[in-house]
Design a protein around this motif. Structure first.
Motif, PDB file in Angstrom:
ATOM      1  N   ARG A   1       0.801  -1.215   0.000  1.00  0.00           N
ATOM      2  CA  ARG A   1       0.000   0.000   0.000  1.00  0.00           C
ATOM      3  C   ARG A   1       0.842   1.277   0.000  1.00  0.00           C
ATOM      4  O   ARG A   1       0.306   2.375   0.096  1.00  0.00           O
ATOM      5  N   GLY A   2       2.134   1.125  -0.108  1.00  0.00           N
ATOM      6  CA  GLY A   2       3.005   2.295  -0.195  1.00  0.00           C
ATOM      7  C   GLY A   2       3.056   3.135   1.062  1.00  0.00           C
ATOM      8  O   GLY A   2       3.179   4.364   0.991  1.00  0.00           O
ATOM      9  N   ILE A   3       2.979   2.493   2.231  1.00  0.00           N
ATOM     10  CA  ILE A   3       3.038   3.209   3.502  1.00  0.00           C
ATOM     11  C   ILE A   3       4.496   3.348   3.923  1.00  0.00           C
ATOM     12  O   ILE A   3       5.202   2.346   4.066  1.00  0.00           O
ATOM     13  N   GLU A   4       4.940   4.577   4.104  1.00  0.00           N
ATOM     14  CA  GLU A   4       6.316   4.805   4.531  1.00  0.00           C
ATOM     15  C   GLU A   4       6.421   4.611   6.047  1.00  0.00           C
ATOM     16  O   GLU A   4       5.592   5.109   6.804  1.00  0.00           O
ATOM     17  N   VAL A   5       7.451   3.892   6.454  1.00  0.00           N
ATOM     18  CA  VAL A   5       7.651   3.592   7.868  1.00  0.00           C
ATOM     19  C   VAL A   5       8.986   4.174   8.310  1.00  0.00           C
ATOM     20  O   VAL A   5      10.035   3.841   7.753  1.00  0.00           O
ATOM     21  N   GLY A   6       8.932   5.069   9.309  1.00  0.00           N
ATOM     22  CA  GLY A   6      10.152   5.672   9.825  1.00  0.00           C
ATOM     23  C   GLY A   6      10.698   4.888  11.007  1.00  0.00           C
ATOM     24  O   GLY A   6      10.006   4.697  12.001  1.00  0.00           O
TER      25      GLY A   6
END
Length: 306
Positions: free
Chosen positions: A80-85
């Protein structure tokens, strides 16, 4: 003023409801994973060599549970293209709050419990022997607390908050995460859990269905009285949650105990929205879990009050 225009943007949006459906499905998957690991627990324990210390079995089970959650979240975030920091936060003030606020809230709850005659372990539903060495117990608890904190971080911030952040700005995503987690990810046995039980999931499913019905009526039905009538099921679910919470709260200490968990959920969600670093919520959850068990161990060892 029409009902549609008077609705809060945070809930009066079809995309938000669609993502809420996704979140509930994710939570259902986590519930099933927890049940699968529970079913496999005898096999996992049997795989531990004889003579090995007991904590090794618990660590293995917790590791398998956490590994599944992380893998699930990694695949979902990629799809889903979720960026995780994951980098350490440079915001020392936010990190300091995540570390200091949970112990302060736990201390206030403990103090009120002392004044009102409510032991803290009656809230956490945990107990330790009177002669248990503090260092040994904390070394035993450490892996379990770490698994709990990391699981909460992945579920709340990656799966839930990351999903809501796709359709609303960060502040609203943090608010929605806090509200949903406060309802679904609070355990009936005290504290927070990354794995909702069936009752909480049923409430979440009922709320989503009722909200979808209400939004459909607002969009497709011209009669305003029908639109308002369609919101009765949503109101009923909300009322059920509130009444259940009030009925389960029998003292000021219990009220503060629940408020502490909601506050930490909000602190973690706001901290992640501010820093884009999973370190902040992980520190907040770990600080809370460690503080609670330390209070029970140091001040209530040998007591069992539930």
């Amino acid at each position: 003023m029409s009902l549609r225009r008077s609705m809060p943007a945070a809930v009066g949006s079809v995309p938000v409801v669609a993502e809420l459906v996704v979140v509930v499905c994710l939570l259902l998957g986590l519930h099933l994973w927890r049940r699968a690991v529970t079913a496999l627990q005898p096999t996992l324990v049997a795989a531990v060599p004889e003579g090995t210390a007991a904590p090794v079995g618990s660590l293995l089970i917790g590791g398998v549970l956490l590994a599944g959650v992380v893998a699930f979240a990694a695949v979902y975030a990629t799809l889903r293209g979720i960026e995780v920091g994951v980098r350490p936060s440079a915001d020392r003030r936010t990190l300091g709050l995540a570390l200091a606020v949970p112990p302060a809230l736990v201390a206030v709850t403990k103090l009120v419990g002392v004044l009102t005659g409510v032991p803290y372990n009656a809230l956490t539903m945990s107990a330790y022997g009177a002669d248990a060495p503090v260092a040994a117990v904390l070394s035993f608890l450490g892996p379990g607390l770490l698994v709990g904190a990391l699981s909460l971080t992945v579920v709340c911030q990656v799966l839930v908050q990351g999903t809501f952040a796709r359709v609303v700005e960060r502040g609203r995503a943090a608010l929605l995460t806090t509200v949903l987690a406060a309802v679904v990810l609070t355990s009936s046995t005290g504290g927070l859990t990354a794995f909702p039980d069936r009752g909480k999931l049923a409430v979440a499913v009922g709320f989503v269905l009722a909200l979808a019905l209400a939004l459909y009526a607002v969009d497709e039905v011209d009669r305003e009285w029908v639109q308002y009538l369609a919101y009765l099921p949503v109101s009923a679910v909300v009322a059920l949650v509130i009444v259940s919470w009030v009925a389960a709260t029998g003292s000021v200490a219990e009220l503060l105990f629940g408020a502490t968990h909601v506050a930490v959920l909000a602190l973690a969600a706001a901290g992640y929205a501010r820093t884009d670093s999973l370190v902040v919520p992980a520190v907040a959850y770990l600080s809370l879990l460690l503080s609670e068990e330390t209070v029970v161990l140091l001040f209530e060892a040998g007591m069992r009050s539930w």
